[in-house]
Write a protein that holds these residues in place. Structure first.
Motif, mmCIF file in Angstrom:
data_model
loop_
_atom_site.group_PDB
_atom_site.id
_atom_site.type_symbol
_atom_site.label_atom_id
_atom_site.label_comp_id
_atom_site.label_asym_id
_atom_site.label_seq_id
_atom_site.Cartn_x
_atom_site.Cartn_y
_atom_site.Cartn_z
ATOM 1 N N ARG A 320 0.815 -1.225 0.000
ATOM 2 C CA ARG A 320 0.000 0.000 0.000
ATOM 3 C C ARG A 320 0.845 1.270 0.000
ATOM 4 N N ARG A 323 1.641 4.803 -3.463
ATOM 5 C CA ARG A 323 1.164 6.193 -3.401
ATOM 6 C C ARG A 323 2.234 7.136 -2.841
ATOM 7 N N ASP A 324 3.054 6.615 -1.903
ATOM 8 C CA ASP A 324 4.107 7.435 -1.301
ATOM 9 C C ASP A 324 5.373 7.474 -2.151
ATOM 10 N N TYR A 326 5.562 6.937 -5.532
ATOM 11 C CA TYR A 326 5.343 7.280 -6.934
ATOM 12 C C TYR A 326 5.971 8.612 -7.331
ATOM 13 N N ARG A 339 -2.075 11.339 -6.931
ATOM 14 C CA ARG A 339 -3.213 10.424 -6.793
ATOM 15 C C ARG A 339 -2.946 9.039 -7.387
ATOM 16 N N TYR A 341 -2.782 5.957 -6.294
ATOM 17 C CA TYR A 341 -3.062 5.128 -5.129
ATOM 18 C C TYR A 341 -2.691 3.661 -5.343
ATOM 19 N N HIS A 342 -2.735 3.227 -6.584
ATOM 20 C CA HIS A 342 -2.302 1.867 -6.906
ATOM 21 C C HIS A 342 -2.051 1.798 -8.405
#
Length: 446
Positions: A320, A323-324, A326, A339, A341-342
């Motif tokens: 998870r 997002r951090d 990227y 944004r 997120y995945h």
């Protein structure tokens, strides 16, 4: 120190009262089990509410696993489910090392355990005679309500709970609210409804259910749902052909006609469908920018995600945590900087967050389930079929996907995995000789 001791004593007394009274009240009978398993499906559209039956299932699963109830679970199914769970969970643990956000990854690893214990309860529940049939029946009727609610919303503009059509092109949202989740989830879970209708209902009802489900999935406006539904229908069609031979060919002509009529109607009357289809056609353009637009910018997203994978190949950036990470690998003008997120693809999502270790775990899990299917006889495959088709739609790599380790999606596919493993039992779901269902329910007590 005293406060900590008091808290532990309070928790111990609470669990003792919970176990002796609540479980005794329900006697952990077949109705309670059926209610919990299908209750999760009922509450999926309502977000975190689906965690309520899941949490109760996990608590009961702990009691089953630590008590005599474990003896009722076929050993092969317990090992199968445990291996599949570990294939997903161990890579999450490895991704803790060097994780971009170790606190979030640790939280994912910890909360993933509820999926194992809730799955244990499903394995236990299927020991009761006839439970497999009842679970599939209830799931089918719940999904009929989803479909009926979606059709009602498409006609009247509001669903049965007052939700309006979605703001993204007026898509059908049903109980899910303003999102495209309705089409995505129904596209995958439609396997349970279509297989049940195929097994239990007259031919005319099968076609009506198929047409209605196809219409709602299409008007849901989710290409993930469209492809997932296509995978389910293709798999089910191959199964019917293999079992029926030439005599079922006329039925497939009707299916093709039905799909054509539904698609044409949805394209004409649903802005969500016409917009998505028009956008998707740019994928066949030789222009990269147009192709990227057709994929809602995902070529850019995937390119940057590949860079993340190259820099963190072994265990990824942490479950998870794409997002951090990227923004550190993205171009300053990348639209997904704030944004991402995945990765919107299961292979890239797993590889970026849990690395090669995660991909190995994914392959192991797929091999385990494929091995069960290959070794099953025709009767066993019929039991496995609804869950096998749904899982095929979930894990097939050539599609867009939700975040693999997110709460909403991981609970859904592990619910399906537990049903698949439970349905794989070769015992015919019979209790041990001389044991009644009431006595089986009593084994949950420690």
């Amino acid at each position: 120190m005293e406060s900590g001791t008091l808290l532990l004593n309070f928790f111990g007394e609470f669990m003792a009262v919970f176990r002796m009274n609540f479980i005794k009240m329900s006697r952990f009978n077949e109705h309670a089990l059926l209610f919990l398993i299908t209750g999760f499906l009922v509450l999926i559209p309502f977000g975190r509410l689906s965690e309520i039956p899941l949490l109760l299932m996990a608590i009961y699963g702990v009691f089953v696993l630590s008590g005599k109830g474990r003896q009722l679970i076929p050993r092969e199914q317990l090992i199968l489910f445990s291996i599949i769970f570990l294939a997903f969970w161990i890579p999450i643990l490895f991704s803790l090392y060097g994780s971009v956000n170790s606190e979030r990854t640790f939280r994912v690893a910890l909360t993933f355990l509820r999926l194992y214990f809730s799955g244990i309860l499903v394995l236990y529940a299927f020991c009761f005679p006839g439970m497999a049939d009842r679970v599939l029946k209830w799931c089918a009727f719940i999904l009929v309500i989803w479909v009926g609610d979606g059709l009602f919303q498409a006609v009247w503009g509001y669903n049965l709970t007052g939700n309006p059509l979605g703001t993204i092109g007026g898509q059908v949202t049903g109980f899910f609210g303003n999102s495209t989740h309705m089409g995505s989830f129904l596209g995958v879970l439609s396997a349970l409804l279509l297989v049940y209708s195929r097994l239990k209902w007259a031919l005319v009802w099968q076609f009506l259910v198929f047409a209605a489900t196809a219409a709602v999935v299409l008007m849901g406006g989710s290409r993930m749902g469209w492809l997932g539904f296509a995978f389910v229908v293709t798999g089910l069609s191959l199964w019917i052909l293999a079992r029926g031979g030439r005599k079922v060919w006329p039925r497939f002509v009707l299916i093709i006609v039905c799909v054509s009529v539904v698609f044409s109607g949805a394209f004409v009357f649903s802005q969500a469908v016409s917009t998505r289809v028009t956008q998707s056609l740019f994928l066949f353009s030789k222009d990269r920018e147009l192709a990227d637009m057709a994929l809602s910018g995902r070529l850019t997203l995937w390119s940057t995600t590949i860079e993340v994978i190259k820099a963190n190949p072994l265990n990824g950036v942490g479950a998870r945590n794409l997002r951090d990470a990227y923004s550190s690998y993205a171009d300053p003008h990348d639209r997904f900087v704030d944004r991402a997120y995945h990765a919107h693809n299961i292979i890239l999502d797993i590889a970026s967050e849990t690395g090669i270790i995660g991909i190995i775990g994914y392959i192991i899990a797929m091999i385990c389930m494929l091995r069960v299917w290959v070794r099953a006889n025709s009767y066993e495959k019929e039991r496995l079929l609804p869950y096998a088709l749904a899982l095929f739609a979930v894990f097939f790599p050539l599609n867009t996907h939700y975040a693999t380790y997110s709460a909403a999606w991981s609970t859904t596919y592990f619910w399906l995995i537990s049903l698949f493993c439970a349905a794989a039992a070769k015992s015919g779901f019979a209790l041990p000789d001389g044991m009644t269902s009431h006595e089986a329910g009593e084994t949950v007590r420690i």
